[in-house]
Design a protein around this motif. Structure first.
Motif, PDB file in Angstrom:
ATOM      1  N   UNK A 338       0.844  -1.185   0.000  1.00 20.64           N
ATOM      2  CA  UNK A 338       0.000   0.000   0.000  1.00 20.64           C
ATOM      3  C   UNK A 338       0.882   1.239   0.000  1.00 20.64           C
ATOM      4  N   UNK A 339       0.660   2.108  -0.967  1.00 20.68           N
ATOM      5  CA  UNK A 339       1.424   3.354  -1.086  1.00 20.68           C
ATOM      6  C   UNK A 339       0.446   4.529  -1.022  1.00 20.68           C
ATOM      7  N   UNK A 340       0.726   5.507  -0.176  1.00 18.06           N
ATOM      8  CA  UNK A 340      -0.214   6.609   0.053  1.00 18.06           C
ATOM      9  C   UNK A 340       0.470   7.952  -0.217  1.00 18.06           C
ATOM     10  N   UNK A 341      -0.035   8.651  -1.242  1.00 16.31           N
ATOM     11  CA  UNK A 341       0.388  10.024  -1.527  1.00 16.31           C
ATOM     12  C   UNK A 341      -0.530  10.921  -0.708  1.00 16.31           C
ATOM     13  N   UNK A 399       5.345  13.626  -6.140  1.00 14.67           N
ATOM     14  CA  UNK A 399       5.060  12.530  -5.217  1.00 14.67           C
ATOM     15  C   UNK A 399       4.355  11.381  -5.937  1.00 14.67           C
ATOM     16  N   UNK A 400       3.408  11.720  -6.789  1.00 16.08           N
ATOM     17  CA  UNK A 400       2.651  10.690  -7.508  1.00 16.08           C
ATOM     18  C   UNK A 400       3.546   9.936  -8.494  1.00 16.08           C
ATOM     19  N   UNK A 401       4.377  10.666  -9.212  1.00 24.53           N
ATOM     20  CA  UNK A 401       5.296  10.014 -10.154  1.00 24.53           C
ATOM     21  C   UNK A 401       6.221   9.049  -9.431  1.00 24.53           C
ATOM     22  N   UNK A 402       6.701   9.448  -8.259  1.00 23.91           N
ATOM     23  CA  UNK A 402       7.591   8.590  -7.491  1.00 23.91           C
ATOM     24  C   UNK A 402       6.864   7.336  -7.006  1.00 23.91           C
ATOM     25  N   UNK A 403       5.623   7.507  -6.540  1.00 21.67           N
ATOM     26  CA  UNK A 403       4.843   6.353  -6.102  1.00 21.67           C
ATOM     27  C   UNK A 403       4.620   5.376  -7.253  1.00 21.67           C
ATOM     28  N   UNK A 404       4.292   5.893  -8.430  1.00 25.31           N
ATOM     29  CA  UNK A 404       4.108   5.040  -9.603  1.00 25.31           C
ATOM     30  C   UNK A 404       5.394   4.318  -9.983  1.00 25.31           C
ATOM     31  N   UNK A 405       6.516   5.050  -9.945  1.00 26.02           N
ATOM     32  CA  UNK A 405       7.802   4.469 -10.341  1.00 26.02           C
ATOM     33  C   UNK A 405       8.208   3.330  -9.415  1.00 26.02           C
ATOM     34  N   UNK A 406       7.850   3.441  -8.129  1.00 28.17           N
ATOM     35  CA  UNK A 406       8.251   2.443  -7.143  1.00 28.17           C
ATOM     36  C   UNK A 406       7.258   1.291  -7.024  1.00 28.17           C
ATOM     37  N   UNK A 411       0.517  -3.529  -6.571  1.00 27.52           N
ATOM     38  CA  UNK A 411       0.468  -2.552  -5.492  1.00 27.52           C
ATOM     39  C   UNK A 411      -0.807  -1.716  -5.595  1.00 27.52           C
ATOM     40  N   UNK A 412      -1.098  -0.983  -4.520  1.00 31.33           N
ATOM     41  CA  UNK A 412      -2.273  -0.117  -4.461  1.00 31.33           C
ATOM     42  C   UNK A 412      -1.791   1.273  -4.058  1.00 31.33           C
TER      43      UNK A 412
END
Length: 435
Positions: A338-341, A399-406, A411-412
């Motif tokens: 789980x990744x939260x921006x 922040x969103x680009x980094x979450x997508x890249x990782x 993942x969610x």
């Protein structure tokens, strides 16, 4: 003549926007609103209205009722706030935003009158909305309260029905520091002899509504006592199935766990509205409207799935009341990681929200492009004190680009914490390039 962009810049500068600066834009009292209303010859008297207040859920409830009335063939005005990416989202007829030319002409023709009044942004926008709805001969307008109720400038209307969705601690600097005080402000939309639906109560708020309704002889229905929603089931990521008492099976794209309570409130409101026979609609209209709320009205940002593999969901919930449900739903998401921006407005109860967030997520702390936004580094520091780990990013897009890249495909990614965070996400996604 100013362009649309120049007109908006003028409005934001001359009548400060609450979503940008917060309390400095707030004006208590209805005096300016009444002067504007008289100047425009009381446009709100030319159409029927439904008035909706509450701490959370009032936007969903407003859009949903509008969608049902549209499905029934009515010409429906919808006035809501805040907007996400375009000012005109606030003022729609049958889902279509007000034309840019109307905004430009309204300011050009009326500024000589309203400038000496120094109206707030919301006072001016409300006057514009009511005039537009009258000019366009809507049959009915669904009007969402901006802040509170009693002293909100929408409170000059006498509606067919009033709805108060719920009460939680928010905007305490204006509305009061206890649930009972806030309830008293929201109860200010109750009018003599007009039916009032209250969605959810607490032991502190219920007597406030009972006393006010009794004082004004207003028929009072507590939706939580009605059990319109029998059960709610998530069919998939984008469809929820509600079994209901009065309307049978309803399918909805509003899949947030909090929508069961919203649905119970708005179905109770629709039942009472139907029984009053002031507006005519069928069970099929209810099912069609509620199955197509976004398409009919333009509603966005309510547990909205933006993509899959990885799944990306955004939600505009921005206070403790909303996060009580959002955090629980996030804890039950099935995913590898789980990744939260996440970002919030600085004038919210940030520590209370942080205490609700899942500790096992990876966080991307950020700030929205409004002056009210909390600095991402300060937010990161506060979050660490609550056992949340992640990194800080200067803007939502980064922040969103980094979450997508990782993220891996299973993942969610959740994006939220504030309407402004979601607005910046949409602006990023809708930009011509994402460099």
């Amino acid at each position: 003549m100013m362009t649309y962009e120049e007109t908006l810049a003028y409005l934001y500068e001359s009548a400060p926007l609450f979503q940008q600066i917060g309390g400095g834009a707030y004006k208590a009292g209805l005096e300016t609103t009444q002067v504007l209303d008289a100047h425009f010859r009381h446009p709100h008297l030319k159409f029927r209205t439904i008035h909706i207040a509450g701490t959370n859920g009032k936007g969903t409830c407003s859009h949903s009722i509008a969608a049902v009335l549209q499905a029934a063939g009515y010409r429906v005005g919808l006035y809501t706030s805040p907007h996400l990416t375009d000012f005109r989202e606030r003022i729609r007829i049958n889902g279509e935003m007000m034309p840019k030319a109307y905004v430009v002409d309204f300011v050009a023709n009326e500024r000589a009158f309203f400038e000496p009044l120094h109206p707030s942004f919301f006072e001016l926008t409300t006057a514009m909305a009511f005039k537009y709805f009258a000019d366009q001969a809507v049959d009915v307008a669904v009007v969402e309260v901006g802040l509170g109720g009693r002293m909100d400038c929408t409170n000059i209307i006498t509606p067919e029905l009033a709805v108060i969705t719920n009460i939680s601690l928010d905007h305490t600097q204006f509305l009061g520091t206890t649930l009972a005080e806030i309830a008293a402000e929201k109860a200010g939309i109750i009018k003599a002899d007009i039916p009032i639906i209250v969605g959810e109560t607490t032991p502190e708020t219920r007597p406030v509504f009972m006393d006010k309704a009794h004082e004004l002889h207003a028929p009072l229905i507590f939706a939580e006592d009605e059990a319109e929603v029998i059960s709610a089931t998530l069919c998939d990521d984008v469809t929820a199935r509600f079994e209901t008492h009065s309307y049978g099976t309803i399918l909805s794209h509003l899949t947030g766990s909090y929508q069961q309570r919203n649905m119970n409130t708005l179905l109770t409101a629709l039942r009472v509205l139907s029984q009053s026979q002031t507006l005519d609609f069928t069970t099929d209209n209810v099912r069609t409207g509620l199955a197509n709320v976004a398409a009919l009205t333009g509603l966005r940002g309510r547990w909205q799935t933006l993509q899959t593999s990885p799944t990306v969901v955004c939600d505009t919930g921005h206070n403790v009341g909303a996060w009580t449900y959002l955090s629980e739903q996030l804890r039950h998401v099935h995913c590898r990681k789980l990744r939260i921006v996440f970002g919030m407005a600085a004038d919210k109860d940030i520590d209370a929200v942080l205490s609700l967030l899942p500790a096992d997520a990876a966080y991307y702390f950020t700030k929205a492009s409004v002056r009210r936004a909390m600095d991402e580094n300060e937010l990161h520091h506060k979050a660490e004190a609550h056992g949340l780990s992640g990194r800080a990013y200067p803007d939502v897009a980064t922040a969103y680009r980094e979450a997508l890249a990782e993220a891996s495909t299973d993942d969610f990614i959740f994006v939220g914490g504030s309407s402004f965070i979601v607005a910046d996400l949409f602006s990023h996604l809708e930009a011509p390039t994402h460099d």
